[in-house]
Scaffold this motif. Structure first.
Motif, PDB file in Angstrom:
ATOM      1  N   LYS A 181       3.093   1.195  -3.826  1.00 48.12           N
ATOM      2  CA  LYS A 181       2.687   0.788  -5.178  1.00 48.12           C
ATOM      3  C   LYS A 181       2.496   1.963  -6.136  1.00 48.12           C
ATOM      4  O   LYS A 181       2.790   1.834  -7.335  1.00 48.12           O
ATOM      5  CB  LYS A 181       1.441  -0.094  -5.149  1.00 48.12           C
ATOM      6  CG  LYS A 181       0.163   0.549  -4.705  1.00 48.12           C
ATOM      7  CD  LYS A 181      -0.963  -0.494  -4.735  1.00 48.12           C
ATOM      8  CE  LYS A 181      -2.279   0.060  -4.261  1.00 48.12           C
ATOM      9  NZ  LYS A 181      -3.350  -0.971  -4.282  1.00 48.12           N
ATOM     10  N   GLU A 182       2.059   3.110  -5.637  1.00 46.98           N
ATOM     11  CA  GLU A 182       1.859   4.246  -6.536  1.00 46.98           C
ATOM     12  C   GLU A 182       3.186   4.714  -7.127  1.00 46.98           C
ATOM     13  O   GLU A 182       3.320   4.881  -8.353  1.00 46.98           O
ATOM     14  CB  GLU A 182       1.182   5.401  -5.809  1.00 46.98           C
ATOM     15  CG  GLU A 182       0.940   6.605  -6.706  1.00 46.98           C
ATOM     16  CD  GLU A 182       0.215   7.747  -6.001  1.00 46.98           C
ATOM     17  OE1 GLU A 182       0.236   8.858  -6.550  1.00 46.98           O
ATOM     18  OE2 GLU A 182      -0.353   7.516  -4.914  1.00 46.98           O
ATOM     19  N   ARG A 190       4.793   2.151  -9.546  1.00 51.17           N
ATOM     20  CA  ARG A 190       4.260   2.206 -10.907  1.00 51.17           C
ATOM     21  C   ARG A 190       5.029   3.235 -11.735  1.00 51.17           C
ATOM     22  O   ARG A 190       5.382   2.991 -12.885  1.00 51.17           O
ATOM     23  CB  ARG A 190       2.777   2.566 -10.894  1.00 51.17           C
ATOM     24  CG  ARG A 190       1.839   1.394 -10.677  1.00 51.17           C
ATOM     25  CD  ARG A 190       0.419   1.766 -11.041  1.00 51.17           C
ATOM     26  NE  ARG A 190      -0.135   2.797 -10.174  1.00 51.17           N
ATOM     27  CZ  ARG A 190      -0.872   2.548  -9.094  1.00 51.17           C
ATOM     28  NH1 ARG A 190      -1.156   1.302  -8.751  1.00 51.17           N
ATOM     29  NH2 ARG A 190      -1.343   3.535  -8.354  1.00 51.17           N
ATOM     30  N   LYS A 213       0.823  -1.209   0.000  1.00 47.03           N
ATOM     31  CA  LYS A 213       0.000   0.000   0.000  1.00 47.03           C
ATOM     32  C   LYS A 213       0.857   1.259   0.000  1.00 47.03           C
ATOM     33  O   LYS A 213       0.553   2.242  -0.700  1.00 47.03           O
ATOM     34  CB  LYS A 213      -0.927  -0.002   1.220  1.00 47.03           C
ATOM     35  CG  LYS A 213      -1.893   1.172   1.265  1.00 47.03           C
ATOM     36  CD  LYS A 213      -2.826   1.062   2.467  1.00 47.03           C
ATOM     37  CE  LYS A 213      -3.784   2.254   2.521  1.00 47.03           C
ATOM     38  NZ  LYS A 213      -4.691   2.159   3.695  1.00 47.03           N
ATOM     39  N   TRP A 261      -0.249  -9.971  -9.394  1.00 44.70           N
ATOM     40  CA  TRP A 261       0.731  -8.970  -8.986  1.00 44.70           C
ATOM     41  C   TRP A 261       0.872  -7.875 -10.025  1.00 44.70           C
ATOM     42  O   TRP A 261       1.087  -6.713  -9.684  1.00 44.70           O
ATOM     43  CB  TRP A 261       2.085  -9.630  -8.719  1.00 44.70           C
ATOM     44  CG  TRP A 261       2.114 -10.378  -7.431  1.00 44.70           C
ATOM     45  CD1 TRP A 261       1.571 -11.617  -7.179  1.00 44.70           C
ATOM     46  CD2 TRP A 261       2.676  -9.941  -6.197  1.00 44.70           C
ATOM     47  NE1 TRP A 261       1.774 -11.978  -5.878  1.00 44.70           N
ATOM     48  CE2 TRP A 261       2.445 -10.973  -5.250  1.00 44.70           C
ATOM     49  CE3 TRP A 261       3.365  -8.793  -5.808  1.00 44.70           C
ATOM     50  CZ2 TRP A 261       2.884 -10.864  -3.927  1.00 44.70           C
ATOM     51  CZ3 TRP A 261       3.801  -8.695  -4.498  1.00 44.70           C
ATOM     52  CH2 TRP A 261       3.557  -9.729  -3.565  1.00 44.70           C
ATOM     53  N   LYS A 284      -1.426  -6.665 -11.983  1.00 48.16           N
ATOM     54  CA  LYS A 284      -2.625  -5.850 -12.217  1.00 48.16           C
ATOM     55  C   LYS A 284      -2.527  -4.455 -11.607  1.00 48.16           C
ATOM     56  O   LYS A 284      -3.135  -3.506 -12.126  1.00 48.16           O
ATOM     57  CB  LYS A 284      -3.876  -6.556 -11.730  1.00 48.16           C
ATOM     58  CG  LYS A 284      -3.951  -6.811 -10.232  1.00 48.16           C
ATOM     59  CD  LYS A 284      -5.206  -7.609  -9.885  1.00 48.16           C
ATOM     60  CE  LYS A 284      -5.285  -7.898  -8.395  1.00 48.16           C
ATOM     61  NZ  LYS A 284      -6.483  -8.717  -8.070  1.00 48.16           N
ATOM     62  N   ASP A 285      -1.781  -4.279 -10.529  1.00 52.80           N
ATOM     63  CA  ASP A 285      -1.595  -2.942  -9.956  1.00 52.80           C
ATOM     64  C   ASP A 285      -0.747  -2.047 -10.851  1.00 52.80           C
ATOM     65  O   ASP A 285      -0.682  -0.834 -10.632  1.00 52.80           O
ATOM     66  CB  ASP A 285      -0.936  -3.041  -8.576  1.00 52.80           C
ATOM     67  CG  ASP A 285      -1.915  -3.435  -7.482  1.00 52.80           C
ATOM     68  OD1 ASP A 285      -3.118  -3.148  -7.634  1.00 52.80           O
ATOM     69  OD2 ASP A 285      -1.475  -4.034  -6.481  1.00 52.80           O
TER      70      ASP A 285
END
Length: 247
Positions: A157-158, A161, A154, A184, A186-187
């Motif tokens: 992850k942003e 990416r 959490k 994994w 998909k994020d």
């Protein structure tokens, strides 16, 4: 890369054990830029990896920037009588039987088989990884074992990416291989175009041979998302990935 890792530090610095966690920065081999086939391999996260020893976000970003552009980082792999072993956090004093054998790891030798069959030129060397680039979706993970727990995911992850997008833009691979499984990936699929989900690989009583779980493109670069390679038939796994690159 410096600014992105500064943000990663700021996003994660309050996590328990963050300063002693495994901190990963993607790497490319010394021949990567010379080749006409440039494979970017991506896993989920690492264990048993070093921490970036920084007291603040600025130092963390500076170290990440330096590592990202350092072509000599595949020295974490030793060649012993033609067999590849990890020297990372291992200590060269250890006996071969106690060391992680890269040559027998499905993650690595399935990748080698896929890479060898891709079209294009490369260099012949015992440490064949000097021809590819390697990344992981999540850059902060537990030091010893296990995937990042939910609080780790959490928090990062942003920015992870954005790091992945930056890696691809800078590295300019010809092929991208995710050995992560789709759940994994998909994020991160928002970084890609033309994402096509193909199904989930199952083991046990529902066992199937859906080894490629998704395909996608990044500005025209083909990407395939494979299930994890452990306990999967090598020949079919390799063929599925190769077929995905030409779909």
């Amino acid at each position: 890369m410096r600014e992105l890792y500064k943000r990663l530090y700021q996003s994660c610095e309050k996590l328990q054990d963050f300063h002693h966690a495994a901190h990963f920065v993607s790497m490319k081999g010394k021949y990567y830029d010379m080749n006409t086939k440039r494979l970017l391999l991506a896993g989920r996260a690492v264990n048993g990896w070093d921490s970036l020893e920084a007291e603040d976000a600025e130092g963390f970003g500076e170290q990440a920037e330096r590592l990202f552009y350092d072509p000599g980082r595949w020295d974490w792999i030793d060649v012993v009588d033609g067999v590849l072993y990890s020297a990372h956090n291992d200590g060269n004093h250890k006996k071969k039987k106690d060391r992680y054998c890269v040559s027998t790891s499905p993650f690595w030798y399935y990748t080698k088989a896929i890479w060898q069959e891709l079209p294009g030129t490369s260099h012949d060397c015992e440490r064949w990884m000097e021809n590819i680039a390697w990344s992981n979706l999540f850059k902060v993970s537990p030091k010893v074992e296990g995937n990042p727990p939910e609080e780790y995911i959490k928090a990062q992850k942003e920015v992870c990416r954005e790091i992945l997008c930056h890696e691809i833009n800078v590295l300019k691979p010809t092929h991208i291989l995710f050995m992560t499984a789709y759940d994994w990936f998909k994020d991160f699929e928002g970084c890609f175009q033309n994402v096509k989900y193909l199904g989930r690989n199952e083991m046990g009583k529902n066992k199937n041979d859906t080894y490629m779980e998704a395909a996608a493109e990044f500005q025209g670069i083909r990407a395939v998302v494979m299930c994890r390679p452990e306990y999967r038939k090598k020949e079919r796994y390799v063929r599925s990935a190769l077929d995905g690159f030409v779909m």
